[in-house]
Design an enzyme around this catalytic site. Sequence first.
Site, PDB file in Angstrom:
ATOM      1  N   HIS A  10       0.839  -1.197   0.000  1.00  0.00           N
ATOM      2  CA  HIS A  10       0.000   0.000   0.000  1.00  0.00           C
ATOM      3  C   HIS A  10       0.882   1.259   0.000  1.00  0.00           C
ATOM      4  O   HIS A  10       0.794   2.107   0.881  1.00  0.00           O
ATOM      5  CB  HIS A  10      -0.923  -0.034   1.230  1.00  0.00           C
ATOM      6  CG  HIS A  10      -2.199   0.709   1.053  1.00  0.00           C
ATOM      7  ND1 HIS A  10      -2.289   2.069   1.195  1.00  0.00           N
ATOM      8  CD2 HIS A  10      -3.443   0.287   0.736  1.00  0.00           C
ATOM      9  CE1 HIS A  10      -3.546   2.444   0.989  1.00  0.00           C
ATOM     10  NE2 HIS A  10      -4.262   1.377   0.706  1.00  0.00           N
ATOM     11  N   GLU A  43      -1.632  -0.536  -5.845  1.00  0.00           N
ATOM     12  CA  GLU A  43      -1.683  -1.810  -5.114  1.00  0.00           C
ATOM     13  C   GLU A  43      -1.788  -2.972  -6.102  1.00  0.00           C
ATOM     14  O   GLU A  43      -2.875  -3.261  -6.594  1.00  0.00           O
ATOM     15  CB  GLU A  43      -2.911  -1.859  -4.191  1.00  0.00           C
ATOM     16  CG  GLU A  43      -3.015  -0.745  -3.176  1.00  0.00           C
ATOM     17  CD  GLU A  43      -4.401  -0.743  -2.516  1.00  0.00           C
ATOM     18  OE1 GLU A  43      -4.849  -1.785  -2.024  1.00  0.00           O
ATOM     19  OE2 GLU A  43      -5.050   0.310  -2.532  1.00  0.00           O
TER      20      GLU A  43
END
Length: 381
Positions: A191, A343
């Site tokens: 992330h 991501e």
Amino acid sequence: MGLLSTILTIIAFGASSVLANNDALQPYTIYAYGINATFIPYGARITSLYVHDKNNTPRDVVVGYDDPAQYVQDTATNHTYFGAIVGRYANRIKNGTFTVGDTEYHVPANEHDGENTLHGGTMGYDARNWTLTQYNTSSVTFTLLDPSGEQGFPGAVLTHVTYTVTSPPRLTTRIVSVSLDDYTPIMLSTHIYWNLGAFQSPTVLNDTLHMPYSDRIIDIDSILVPTGGLSSVKNPWQSPSVPLNFTAPKQIYEGALYSQQCGEGCTSIDNAFILDRPPYSSAEDASAPVLQMTSADSGITLTLRTNQQSLQIYSCGGQNGTIPVKASQGNGYVEKYGCLVIEPQQWVDGINHPEWGQLDRQIFGPDSPPQVLWASYDFSA
Ligand SMILES: *[C@@H]1O[C@H](CO)[C@@H](O)[C@H](O)[C@H]1NC(C)=O
Ligand SMILES: *[C@@H]1O[C@H](CO)[C@@H](O)[C@H](O)[C@H]1NC(C)=O
Ligand SMILES: *[C@@H]1O[C@H](CO)[C@@H](O)[C@H](O)[C@H]1NC(C)=O
Ligand SMILES: *[C@@H]1O[C@H](CO)[C@@H](O)[C@H](O)[C@H]1NC(C)=O
Ligand SMILES: *[C@@H]1O[C@H](CO)[C@@H](O)[C@H](O)[C@H]1NC(C)=O
Ligand SMILES: *[C@@H]1O[C@H](CO)[C@@H](O)[C@H](O)[C@H]1NC(C)=O
Ligand SMILES: *[C@@H]1O[C@H](CO)[C@@H](O)[C@H](O)[C@H]1NC(C)=O
Ligand SMILES: *[C@@H]1O[C@H](CO)[C@@H](O)[C@H](O)[C@H]1NC(C)=O
């Protein structure tokens, strides 16, 4: 417990007694010519990444905090997941409910007033204190044993995350997860929030983004939970007609300032782009770049390769100028559209959509091969 699992467990805990110093906020830096990156065990997260810009000035191109203790405070307040590993199941699970075999499971619905699970529940992998299990000048590995029943998930899962830097400047992430004793969903992701201009400009809107194989997105409802539908970015639902079509390079503002396919009352990019690999390559082919992003200010280009089947792209539409940038990045704040989160992951909530044919990549048991996420990030200017 299978033999492989037993060996991995012994390796994990044998090494931990050698390497662990129990400080989850201790920074570890790895180096190669033209790149360095720093990580902490709390969330096995990246806290800085320096590469050189077009003027040969080193720039820290990831968003985060100067003081590692601020990540713990962030989890309790804004919960940005800055730089963390997310899991056991990244992104959203509808109603916090899924079925494996004949059993229905309920995991904490920690977002949207209990309507869905985000990033593994109230105590996701981003908030765990991982164990340092390998560390040398260019590579670091963090290991986590996620016990059976934790956050309501079935079965214990052992994960090793290895970050490596090499020259020419490249960061490689390799996440290997093994289910030890039961069938369970496993879908991890990284992330990382990027600002390749290191906040010389307050936003990334002028940066150029190219995702050559992102022909389709996963349709979502008003709280960003998949509906089951899939849409072409070349045949979108509303005008202007092309905001999410990045199959040719274009500036991020052309998507972020026009697309409203990101949940209720939102104008931004927050979508899962499906990686439709080139014809004749395998589904897991990681040789072709799936994303390129270039900063208008620094001239730094990031080139991403991955074995995953989709990219969740978030253009920081939820940031609002309350979090200060790092001292190395000046004295501004993280503004709306101030960053891009990338991501690499599998199809979001694929566990609730067997019709997508993704279950083999998302449900793992003790007799399954490990779940492996591989991604490399090349930097040039
Ligand atoms: C990483 O590189 C930058 C730029 O050269 C430098 O300022 C920084 O101190 C380095 N980080 C560490 C921990 O050595
Ligand atoms: C900014 O965002 C944070 C968390 O996302 C929120 O708590 C805060 O109220 C917001 N501030 C403003 C001025 O909107
Ligand atoms: C939604 O979650 C609740 C709470 O876990 C559960 O009782 C209910 O059965 C779920 N509904 C559906 C349709 O899955
Ligand atoms: C992880 O480490 C942080 C920092 O030391 C600490 O605040 C937190 O309580 C620890 N979490 C757990 C679950 O042990
Ligand atoms: C560091 O560790 C990695 C992973 O074990 C290994 O591939 C690499 O060769 C090591 N590098 C050095 C400089 O020892
Ligand atoms: C984007 O570029 C335009 C035109 O060069 C400039 O006016 C604007 O200030 C830039 N915006 C940002 C956020 O850098
Ligand atoms: C999407 O981009 C591709 C590549 O530039 C272009 O050929 C196509 O016409 C675009 N589609 C739409 C609907 O704009
Ligand atoms: C969010 O982050 C800012 C800056 O670190 C902090 O002042 C604030 O307390 C945090 N929490 C919320 C809910 O805004």
